[in-house]
Design a protein around this motif. Sequence first.
Motif, PDB file in Angstrom:
ATOM      1  N   TRP A  69       0.813  -1.214   0.000  1.00  0.00           N
ATOM      2  CA  TRP A  69       0.000   0.000   0.000  1.00  0.00           C
ATOM      3  C   TRP A  69       0.845   1.263   0.000  1.00  0.00           C
ATOM      4  O   TRP A  69       0.521   2.236  -0.702  1.00  0.00           O
ATOM      5  CB  TRP A  69      -0.962  -0.014   1.180  1.00  0.00           C
ATOM      6  N   ASP A  70       1.909   1.307   0.798  1.00  0.00           N
ATOM      7  CA  ASP A  70       2.721   2.524   0.856  1.00  0.00           C
ATOM      8  C   ASP A  70       3.319   2.891  -0.500  1.00  0.00           C
ATOM      9  O   ASP A  70       3.194   4.045  -0.937  1.00  0.00           O
ATOM     10  CB  ASP A  70       3.819   2.390   1.913  1.00  0.00           C
ATOM     11  N   PRO A  71       3.974   1.961  -1.219  1.00  0.00           N
ATOM     12  CA  PRO A  71       4.501   2.362  -2.526  1.00  0.00           C
ATOM     13  C   PRO A  71       3.414   2.709  -3.536  1.00  0.00           C
ATOM     14  O   PRO A  71       3.627   3.577  -4.392  1.00  0.00           O
ATOM     15  CB  PRO A  71       5.323   1.145  -2.976  1.00  0.00           C
ATOM     16  N   ILE A  72       2.267   2.057  -3.452  1.00  0.00           N
ATOM     17  CA  ILE A  72       1.170   2.435  -4.346  1.00  0.00           C
ATOM     18  C   ILE A  72       0.709   3.853  -4.043  1.00  0.00           C
ATOM     19  O   ILE A  72       0.563   4.691  -4.948  1.00  0.00           O
ATOM     20  CB  ILE A  72       0.000   1.433  -4.227  1.00  0.00           C
ATOM     21  N   LEU A  73       0.501   4.166  -2.781  1.00  0.00           N
ATOM     22  CA  LEU A  73       0.059   5.503  -2.398  1.00  0.00           C
ATOM     23  C   LEU A  73       1.112   6.549  -2.743  1.00  0.00           C
ATOM     24  O   LEU A  73       0.780   7.668  -3.154  1.00  0.00           O
ATOM     25  CB  LEU A  73      -0.279   5.528  -0.914  1.00  0.00           C
ATOM     26  N   ASP A  74       2.382   6.189  -2.603  1.00  0.00           N
ATOM     27  CA  ASP A  74       3.460   7.122  -2.937  1.00  0.00           C
ATOM     28  C   ASP A  74       3.489   7.460  -4.423  1.00  0.00           C
ATOM     29  O   ASP A  74       4.007   8.518  -4.811  1.00  0.00           O
ATOM     30  CB  ASP A  74       4.814   6.549  -2.518  1.00  0.00           C
ATOM     31  N   SER A  75       2.953   6.574  -5.264  1.00  0.00           N
ATOM     32  CA  SER A  75       2.909   6.850  -6.707  1.00  0.00           C
ATOM     33  C   SER A  75       1.805   7.840  -7.066  1.00  0.00           C
ATOM     34  O   SER A  75       1.696   8.251  -8.209  1.00  0.00           O
ATOM     35  CB  SER A  75       2.731   5.546  -7.495  1.00  0.00           C
ATOM     36  N   LYS A  76       0.960   8.195  -6.087  1.00  0.00           N
ATOM     37  CA  LYS A  76      -0.107   9.188  -6.245  1.00  0.00           C
ATOM     38  C   LYS A  76      -1.034   8.873  -7.432  1.00  0.00           C
ATOM     39  O   LYS A  76      -1.214   9.693  -8.336  1.00  0.00           O
ATOM     40  CB  LYS A  76       0.482  10.587  -6.370  1.00  0.00           C
ATOM     41  N   PRO A  77      -1.654   7.705  -7.403  1.00  0.00           N
ATOM     42  CA  PRO A  77      -2.538   7.359  -8.529  1.00  0.00           C
ATOM     43  C   PRO A  77      -3.813   8.197  -8.532  1.00  0.00           C
ATOM     44  O   PRO A  77      -4.330   8.596  -7.477  1.00  0.00           O
ATOM     45  CB  PRO A  77      -2.855   5.884  -8.266  1.00  0.00           C
ATOM     46  N   ASP A  78      -4.305   8.456  -9.722  1.00  0.00           N
ATOM     47  CA  ASP A  78      -5.613   9.088  -9.886  1.00  0.00           C
ATOM     48  C   ASP A  78      -6.718   8.039  -9.899  1.00  0.00           C
ATOM     49  O   ASP A  78      -7.903   8.382  -9.765  1.00  0.00           O
ATOM     50  CB  ASP A  78      -5.658   9.867 -11.201  1.00  0.00           C
ATOM     51  N   LEU A  79      -6.352   6.780 -10.084  1.00  0.00           N
ATOM     52  CA  LEU A  79      -7.282   5.668 -10.121  1.00  0.00           C
ATOM     53  C   LEU A  79      -6.510   4.405  -9.751  1.00  0.00           C
ATOM     54  O   LEU A  79      -5.349   4.252 -10.152  1.00  0.00           O
ATOM     55  CB  LEU A  79      -7.886   5.509 -11.527  1.00  0.00           C
ATOM     56  N   PHE A  80      -7.153   3.511  -8.994  1.00  0.00           N
ATOM     57  CA  PHE A  80      -6.576   2.199  -8.747  1.00  0.00           C
ATOM     58  C   PHE A  80      -7.541   1.138  -9.250  1.00  0.00           C
ATOM     59  O   PHE A  80      -8.753   1.226  -9.027  1.00  0.00           O
ATOM     60  CB  PHE A  80      -6.295   1.959  -7.261  1.00  0.00           C
ATOM     61  N   VAL A  81      -6.998   0.113  -9.925  1.00  0.00           N
ATOM     62  CA  VAL A  81      -7.791  -0.975 -10.478  1.00  0.00           C
ATOM     63  C   VAL A  81      -7.344  -2.290  -9.857  1.00  0.00           C
ATOM     64  O   VAL A  81      -6.171  -2.670  -9.968  1.00  0.00           O
ATOM     65  CB  VAL A  81      -7.661  -1.050 -12.013  1.00  0.00           C
ATOM     66  N   PHE A  82      -8.282  -2.980  -9.202  1.00  0.00           N
ATOM     67  CA  PHE A  82      -8.058  -4.352  -8.762  1.00  0.00           C
ATOM     68  C   PHE A  82      -8.376  -5.269  -9.945  1.00  0.00           C
ATOM     69  O   PHE A  82      -9.522  -5.314 -10.411  1.00  0.00           O
ATOM     70  CB  PHE A  82      -8.970  -4.706  -7.596  1.00  0.00           C
ATOM     71  N   ALA A  83      -7.386  -6.026 -10.397  1.00  0.00           N
ATOM     72  CA  ALA A  83      -7.556  -6.862 -11.589  1.00  0.00           C
ATOM     73  C   ALA A  83      -7.905  -8.310 -11.261  1.00  0.00           C
ATOM     74  O   ALA A  83      -7.850  -9.169 -12.135  1.00  0.00           O
ATOM     75  CB  ALA A  83      -6.291  -6.814 -12.446  1.00  0.00           C
ATOM     76  N   GLY A  84      -8.298  -8.588 -10.013  1.00  0.00           N
ATOM     77  CA  GLY A  84      -8.739  -9.929  -9.650  1.00  0.00           C
ATOM     78  C   GLY A  84      -7.885 -10.567  -8.576  1.00  0.00           C
ATOM     79  O   GLY A  84      -6.749 -10.156  -8.323  1.00  0.00           O
ATOM     80  N   ASP A  85      -8.457 -11.606  -7.937  1.00  0.00           N
ATOM     81  CA  ASP A  85      -7.830 -12.212  -6.761  1.00  0.00           C
ATOM     82  C   ASP A  85      -7.564 -11.136  -5.718  1.00  0.00           C
ATOM     83  O   ASP A  85      -6.492 -11.058  -5.111  1.00  0.00           O
ATOM     84  CB  ASP A  85      -6.542 -12.963  -7.128  1.00  0.00           C
ATOM     85  N   ASN A  86      -8.580 -10.300  -5.525  1.00  0.00           N
ATOM     86  CA  ASN A  86      -8.490  -9.181  -4.597  1.00  0.00           C
ATOM     87  C   ASN A  86      -8.548  -9.667  -3.157  1.00  0.00           C
ATOM     88  O   ASN A  86      -8.072  -8.976  -2.253  1.00  0.00           O
ATOM     89  CB  ASN A  86      -9.618  -8.191  -4.883  1.00  0.00           C
ATOM     90  N   ILE A  87      -9.153 -10.823  -2.953  1.00  0.00           N
ATOM     91  CA  ILE A  87      -9.039 -11.618  -1.741  1.00  0.00           C
ATOM     92  C   ILE A  87      -8.852 -13.066  -2.188  1.00  0.00           C
ATOM     93  O   ILE A  87      -9.094 -13.402  -3.355  1.00  0.00           O
ATOM     94  CB  ILE A  87     -10.269 -11.510  -0.815  1.00  0.00           C
ATOM     95  N   TYR A  88      -8.418 -13.904  -1.249  1.00  0.00           N
ATOM     96  CA  TYR A  88      -8.333 -15.339  -1.503  1.00  0.00           C
ATOM     97  C   TYR A  88      -9.398 -16.008  -0.653  1.00  0.00           C
ATOM     98  O   TYR A  88      -9.194 -16.328   0.503  1.00  0.00           O
ATOM     99  CB  TYR A  88      -6.917 -15.856  -1.196  1.00  0.00           C
ATOM    100  N   ALA A  89     -10.580 -16.174  -1.261  1.00  0.00           N
ATOM    101  CA  ALA A  89     -11.711 -16.767  -0.559  1.00  0.00           C
ATOM    102  C   ALA A  89     -11.682 -18.289  -0.674  1.00  0.00           C
ATOM    103  O   ALA A  89     -11.676 -19.000   0.320  1.00  0.00           O
ATOM    104  CB  ALA A  89     -13.020 -16.209  -1.095  1.00  0.00           C
ATOM    105  N   ASP A  90     -11.700 -18.783  -1.920  1.00  0.00           N
ATOM    106  CA  ASP A  90     -11.586 -20.226  -2.182  1.00  0.00           C
ATOM    107  C   ASP A  90     -12.532 -21.030  -1.312  1.00  0.00           C
ATOM    108  O   ASP A  90     -12.133 -21.962  -0.600  1.00  0.00           O
ATOM    109  CB  ASP A  90     -10.140 -20.689  -1.972  1.00  0.00           C
ATOM    110  N   THR A  91     -13.806 -20.680  -1.384  1.00  0.00           N
ATOM    111  CA  THR A  91     -14.781 -21.316  -0.502  1.00  0.00           C
ATOM    112  C   THR A  91     -16.169 -21.258  -1.129  1.00  0.00           C
ATOM    113  O   THR A  91     -16.453 -20.392  -1.964  1.00  0.00           O
ATOM    114  CB  THR A  91     -14.810 -20.609   0.869  1.00  0.00           C
TER     115      THR A  91
END
Length: 358
Positions: A52-74
């Motif tokens: 999270w820290d390096p992502i926030l440091d890049s100062k994005p205008d948008l963030f995209v979760f491209a999948g496997d955002n959690i590991y539910a497997d249930t």
Amino acid sequence: MRTSTAPLSTALALMIALAAGVARAQAKAPRQALDTIAFGSCAHQGRAQDFWDPILDSKPDLFVFAGDNIYADTYDAKLKWKKYMQLAGQAGFQRLLKQCPILATWDDHDYGLNDSGGEFPRKEESERLFLDFWKTPTNSPLRQRAGVYDARVYGPPGRRVQVILLDTRYFRSPLHHLARRKPGGGRYRANRDPQATVLGEEQWTWLAEQLREPADLRLLVSSIQVVARDHDWERWMNFPAERARLLNLIRASGAEGLVVLSGDRHQAELSRMDDAIGYPLYDLTASGLNMARGSGGNPNEPNRYRVGPLFLQNHFGLVRVDWSVPDPMITLEIRDLKGRPVIEESFPLSRLRRATAP
């Protein structure tokens, strides 16, 4: 620095904060020109989320979760929701909500089980949980149709970015297994059934409509790789007719400025296919926020389309656009968790245009 996870007893407070953050970010999103788009996939809620820290440091205008955002497997909806609450409780995730809009699609582990597709029996329930977590309004078209595919447009004319989020799970036909795996290789061979699908007909029709929308830059988010074809893991090439259909649709639609963002593979790479859609097709794979293969990966995995190195450590992806020059400059990056570029390719936006006849 390891980010903390709030106790699950605070679930209601987390959801209120999530709702407020999503509403605040999305309310301003369409008017905002995007200079920096960050994305990633494969984020296990039970592991340290040092990204999270390096992502926030890049100062994005948008963030995209491209999948496997959690590991539910249930199959258990309560357990899946508990895992979503672990993501919601991440301090870095909460900070991101306050900084920029977030878009998401899913992959196998947050959709259902490992490598699952349309056969997953609890997919309607999974979709409801996904939409509830991301605070999708009750009157949204996503609540009225099967699958979580979606699209958004950001910025004014001349700086317009379209983000198309595909759902490569809900409708996908069965994978075909190899009779014998190669050492260190994948599990799958091509499914050549002419009726096999990745997207399903309704999503294909929707995608054709989206590709006709005006945009200067298009980010096609596919949880599985589009361009790479030489490995035997999950990829569009497991359904060669569907991959050909996708490439033909992009070409026939006249859509320009298109870049693929993909995940799933637990590693990072940039692939480029020069002869498929009338201009170079880039596929930037960022797949290992905290689940990259590391020393367990294959540094010699073949990919005839790879540009630059294969990166096996945890990472995230960036798309940066310099709109200040007449021919905007696009930079595709993979960064490690110290924020350092480990894969980088820059080119003018005009490279993603079809050549005009003399």
